[in-house]
Design a protein around this motif. Structure first.
Motif, PDB file in Angstrom:
ATOM      1  N   PHE A  57       4.044  -0.438   8.386  1.00 42.61           N
ATOM      2  CA  PHE A  57       4.501   0.741   7.660  1.00 42.61           C
ATOM      3  C   PHE A  57       6.015   0.887   7.680  1.00 42.61           C
ATOM      4  CE2 PHE A  57       0.764   3.240   6.508  1.00 42.61           C
ATOM      5  CZ  PHE A  57      -0.220   2.567   7.198  1.00 42.61           C
ATOM      6  N   GLY A  58       6.519   1.489   6.610  1.00 46.19           N
ATOM      7  CA  GLY A  58       7.903   1.928   6.566  1.00 46.19           C
ATOM      8  C   GLY A  58       8.036   3.294   7.209  1.00 46.19           C
TER       9      GLY A  58
ATOM     10  N   LEU B  78       4.095   7.270   2.675  1.00 42.30           N
ATOM     11  CA  LEU B  78       4.277   6.060   3.469  1.00 42.30           C
ATOM     12  C   LEU B  78       3.927   4.826   2.642  1.00 42.30           C
ATOM     13  CD1 LEU B  78       2.470   7.343   6.674  1.00 42.30           C
ATOM     14  CD2 LEU B  78       4.876   6.741   6.571  1.00 42.30           C
TER      15      LEU B  78
ATOM     16  N   SER C  88      -7.829   3.954  -6.391  1.00 41.22           N
ATOM     17  CA  SER C  88      -8.824   5.024  -6.292  1.00 41.22           C
ATOM     18  C   SER C  88      -8.319   6.235  -5.526  1.00 41.22           C
ATOM     19  CB  SER C  88     -10.102   4.488  -5.632  1.00 41.22           C
ATOM     20  OG  SER C  88      -9.828   4.033  -4.319  1.00 41.22           O
TER      21      SER C  88
ATOM     22  N   GLN D   3      -1.437  -3.802   8.469  1.00 46.99           N
ATOM     23  CA  GLN D   3      -0.444  -3.230   7.581  1.00 46.99           C
ATOM     24  C   GLN D   3       0.745  -2.755   8.408  1.00 46.99           C
ATOM     25  OE1 GLN D   3      -2.399  -0.302   5.094  1.00 46.99           O
ATOM     26  NE2 GLN D   3      -4.064  -1.724   4.643  1.00 46.99           N
TER      27      GLN D   3
ATOM     28  N   GLN E 267       0.763  11.350   3.845  1.00 43.02           N
ATOM     29  CA  GLN E 267       0.385  12.002   5.096  1.00 43.02           C
ATOM     30  C   GLN E 267       0.845  13.450   5.091  1.00 43.02           C
ATOM     31  OE1 GLN E 267       1.894  10.216   8.712  1.00 43.02           O
ATOM     32  NE2 GLN E 267       0.338  11.217   9.951  1.00 43.02           N
TER      33      GLN E 267
ATOM     34  N   TYR F  88       0.844  -1.195   0.000  1.00 44.79           N
ATOM     35  CA  TYR F  88       0.000   0.000   0.000  1.00 44.79           C
ATOM     36  C   TYR F  88       0.881   1.248   0.000  1.00 44.79           C
ATOM     37  CZ  TYR F  88      -3.138  -3.498   2.091  1.00 44.79           C
ATOM     38  OH  TYR F  88      -3.867  -4.633   2.357  1.00 44.79           O
TER      39      TYR F  88
ATOM     40  N   GLN G 233      -2.493  15.481   9.752  1.00 44.86           N
ATOM     41  CA  GLN G 233      -3.516  14.572   9.237  1.00 44.86           C
ATOM     42  C   GLN G 233      -3.077  13.122   9.420  1.00 44.86           C
ATOM     43  OE1 GLN G 233      -6.478  15.730   7.921  1.00 44.86           O
ATOM     44  NE2 GLN G 233      -5.681  17.695   8.628  1.00 44.86           N
ATOM     45  N   GLY G 234      -4.025  12.213   9.299  1.00 41.05           N
ATOM     46  CA  GLY G 234      -3.680  10.815   9.262  1.00 41.05           C
ATOM     47  C   GLY G 234      -3.276  10.412   7.857  1.00 41.05           C
ATOM     48  N   PRO G 235      -2.679   9.249   7.703  1.00 42.39           N
ATOM     49  CA  PRO G 235      -2.322   8.781   6.361  1.00 42.39           C
ATOM     50  C   PRO G 235      -3.559   8.675   5.471  1.00 42.39           C
ATOM     51  CG  PRO G 235      -1.243   7.451   8.048  1.00 42.39           C
ATOM     52  CD  PRO G 235      -2.241   8.316   8.752  1.00 42.39           C
TER      53      PRO G 235
ATOM     54  N   TYR H 109       0.462   5.354   0.992  1.00 45.30           N
ATOM     55  CA  TYR H 109      -0.337   6.389   1.631  1.00 45.30           C
ATOM     56  C   TYR H 109       0.435   7.705   1.569  1.00 45.30           C
ATOM     57  CZ  TYR H 109      -3.286   2.813   3.911  1.00 45.30           C
ATOM     58  OH  TYR H 109      -4.154   1.776   4.176  1.00 45.30           O
TER      59      TYR H 109
ATOM     60  N   PHE I 171      -4.984   7.072   1.872  1.00 45.71           N
ATOM     61  CA  PHE I 171      -4.725   5.990   0.929  1.00 45.71           C
ATOM     62  C   PHE I 171      -4.490   6.511  -0.483  1.00 45.71           C
ATOM     63  CE2 PHE I 171      -5.121   1.907  -1.004  1.00 45.71           C
ATOM     64  CZ  PHE I 171      -5.924   2.059  -2.129  1.00 45.71           C
TER      65      PHE I 171
ATOM     66  N   TYR J 256      -3.216   0.370  -3.753  1.00 42.30           N
ATOM     67  CA  TYR J 256      -2.990  -0.933  -3.122  1.00 42.30           C
ATOM     68  C   TYR J 256      -2.679  -1.964  -4.200  1.00 42.30           C
ATOM     69  CZ  TYR J 256      -5.180  -5.452  -1.746  1.00 42.30           C
ATOM     70  OH  TYR J 256      -5.479  -6.766  -1.558  1.00 42.30           O
TER      71      TYR J 256
END
Lengths: 112, 112
Positions: free
Chosen positions: B103-104, B91, B58, B101, B37, B33, B41-43, B35, B45, B48
């Motif tokens: 994350f890196g 991300l 999308s 998930q 950020q 995935y 804010q949050g990540p 993302y 999308f 995927y």
């Protein structure tokens, strides 16, 4: 349109006390919920998850509660430790492998 | 074991330039995935992958953004004709089917 909301941008708690972080969601299709912890300059780290068939999941000091009727979940940390100070994000998804929708995060400070 | 790695960790570019961001997922994770950020804010999308194919793109904001995963492992996010509004932390995350998930650390992109 924010489908996952964390209405408290920050929270301060004394060391040893309970931290309660809250999260609300709007999409009743969500069936998988997670909490992530994020330190500055790092990616989010997975903390704990819960599926919609449960209402509670516990892992050590961390417990997540899910109230489906209220579309609300919370993360309890007890006892809180200074190392818990970070930004906490809740996230939700529906169906396996789908994207996660994240809240805007709550910055937790645990005061020694 | 090794987590998700992302390179570069920071990228500064000029408006209008092309950038590539790389993600190395956890070995054996079939889902990947991307993302984005922004501050406070949050990540959010973007896209995927399940294996080599984009299962859901999308979240890509426009056709300047493109991602590939030709061998089902490493992925590259490509941004053409960068704009100042593209500045964010990008991300990458990977997972096994049905799992959380991971994350890196992210790539911090700054477009001047």
């Amino acid at each position: 349109d924010q489908q996952v909301k964390q209405n408290s941008p920050s929270l301060s708690v004394q060391e040893g006390r309970i931290s309660i972080l809250n999260c609300d969601y709007t999409n009743s299709m969500f069936d998988y919920f997670l909490w992530y912890k994020k330190y500055p300059a790092e990616g989010p780290t997975f903390l704990i998850s819960i599926s919609s068939i449960k209402d509670k999941n516990e892992d050590g000091r961390f417990t997540v509660f899910l109230n489906k009727s209220a579309k609300h979940l919370s993360l309890h940390i007890v006892p809180s430790q200074p190392g818990d100070s970070a930004v906490y994000f809740c996230a939700a998804s529906w169906k396996t492998g789908n994207q996660f929708y994240f809240g805007t995060g709550t910055s937790l400070t645990v005061i020694p | 074991g090794a987590g998700v790695s992302q390179t570069p960790s920071n990228k500064v570019t000029e408006k209008g330039k092309y950038v590539e961001l790389r993600c190395d997922p956890i070995s054996g994770h079939t889902a990947l995935y991307w993302y984005r950020q922004s501050l406070g804010q949050g990540p959010e999308f973007l896209i995927y992958f399940q294996g080599t194919g984009a299962a859901d793109d999308s979240g890509l904001p426009n056709d300047r953004f493109f991602a590939v995963r030709p061998e089902g492992s490493v992925s590259t996010l490509k941004i053409q004709r960068t704009e100042r509004g593209d500045s964010a932390v990008y991300l990458c995350a990977s997972s096994i089917a049905g799992g959380p998930q991971h994350f890196g650390p992210g790539t911090r992109l700054l477009v001047l």
